[in-house]
Design a protein around this motif. Sequence first.
Motif, PDB file in Angstrom:
ATOM      1  N   PRO A 109     -34.134 -24.851   4.113  1.00 32.73           N
ATOM      2  CA  PRO A 109     -33.813 -24.262   5.423  1.00 32.73           C
ATOM      3  C   PRO A 109     -32.465 -23.542   5.360  1.00 32.73           C
ATOM      4  O   PRO A 109     -31.416 -24.172   5.264  1.00 32.73           O
ATOM      5  N   VAL A 110     -32.495 -22.217   5.394  1.00 31.98           N
ATOM      6  CA  VAL A 110     -31.280 -21.428   5.177  1.00 31.98           C
ATOM      7  C   VAL A 110     -30.680 -20.899   6.479  1.00 31.98           C
ATOM      8  O   VAL A 110     -29.561 -20.380   6.479  1.00 31.98           O
ATOM      9  N   ALA A 111     -31.418 -20.983   7.569  1.00 24.48           N
ATOM     10  CA  ALA A 111     -30.899 -20.596   8.880  1.00 24.48           C
ATOM     11  C   ALA A 111     -31.660 -21.386   9.927  1.00 24.48           C
ATOM     12  O   ALA A 111     -32.826 -21.729   9.735  1.00 24.48           O
ATOM     13  N   GLY A 112     -30.989 -21.693  11.022  1.00 23.14           N
ATOM     14  CA  GLY A 112     -31.663 -22.459  12.051  1.00 23.14           C
ATOM     15  C   GLY A 112     -30.936 -22.434  13.372  1.00 23.14           C
ATOM     16  O   GLY A 112     -29.712 -22.252  13.421  1.00 23.14           O
ATOM     17  N   VAL A 113     -31.711 -22.617  14.423  1.00 22.03           N
ATOM     18  CA  VAL A 113     -31.176 -22.715  15.784  1.00 22.03           C
ATOM     19  C   VAL A 113     -31.801 -23.929  16.444  1.00 22.03           C
ATOM     20  O   VAL A 113     -33.024 -24.117  16.394  1.00 22.03           O
TER      21      VAL A 113
END
Length: 258
Positions: A109-113
């Motif tokens: 997971p390299v980006a998340g909100v």
Amino acid sequence: MLDILEEAAVAAGKAILDIYHAGPDVSYKADCSPVTNADESAEKIILARLAEAFPEIPVVAEEAVSAGFVPDIEGRCFFLVDPLDGTKEFVGRKDDFTVNIALIEKGEPVAGVVYAPALGILYAASRSSARKAVVSGQKHIGPATVIGCRSRGDRLVALASRSHNSQETISYLSQHGITDYEQIGSSLKFCLLAEGLADIYPRLSRTMEWDTAAGDAVLRAAGGETVTMDGNPLSYGKRNQSSDVDFANPYFVSRGKT
């Protein structure tokens, strides 16, 4: 990219809150887990935003998968979406439910909100930077503050699932001499670790990848880690598993700085 994910999460969160205040329609899936019209409305909003902005990136979304739609992700980056994580909290009128959107590359997971609409708090991360912001009026994202995991002291504070705690988790805490723990719903547990408010989150009960990916992205960017019980990083995009269904996670432990 991250600003679009944030906007999509906040738009979905507004729809969720409208239903939260009006009273949701609740039904149950084949696995007896609850699903509401808020889950469905929020997912439609997120899928539309992602399709418009990133038509080339496939999306694995909880309700779509439940309906039998699984895109081809072989060798590709993809989004993981949980439109309403903590549905049991949502139905039970607890405020710790979230909207989760994550980008997965090569199993990571390299980006998340993670957006908690009832709390008006948004967490976001990309690679090595994690941040927190306040959302006002269900749409205005305020200035972001950089967050990071705290160094572990002699007395660890743990987090556990409010709705899915297990005897295995309690035993794990006992075996590691951890007596201080708080029960929290949804992916907020990852974010509290990332913010330096707790030290460890053992999860020895069932989760799916969309439950964990966005929060895990925030935690990793804040200096923490999520590892399986054999010590390997939790991976994403798990298909054709011999021991479980597609996208099911093994047991894991998330923690801040070691």
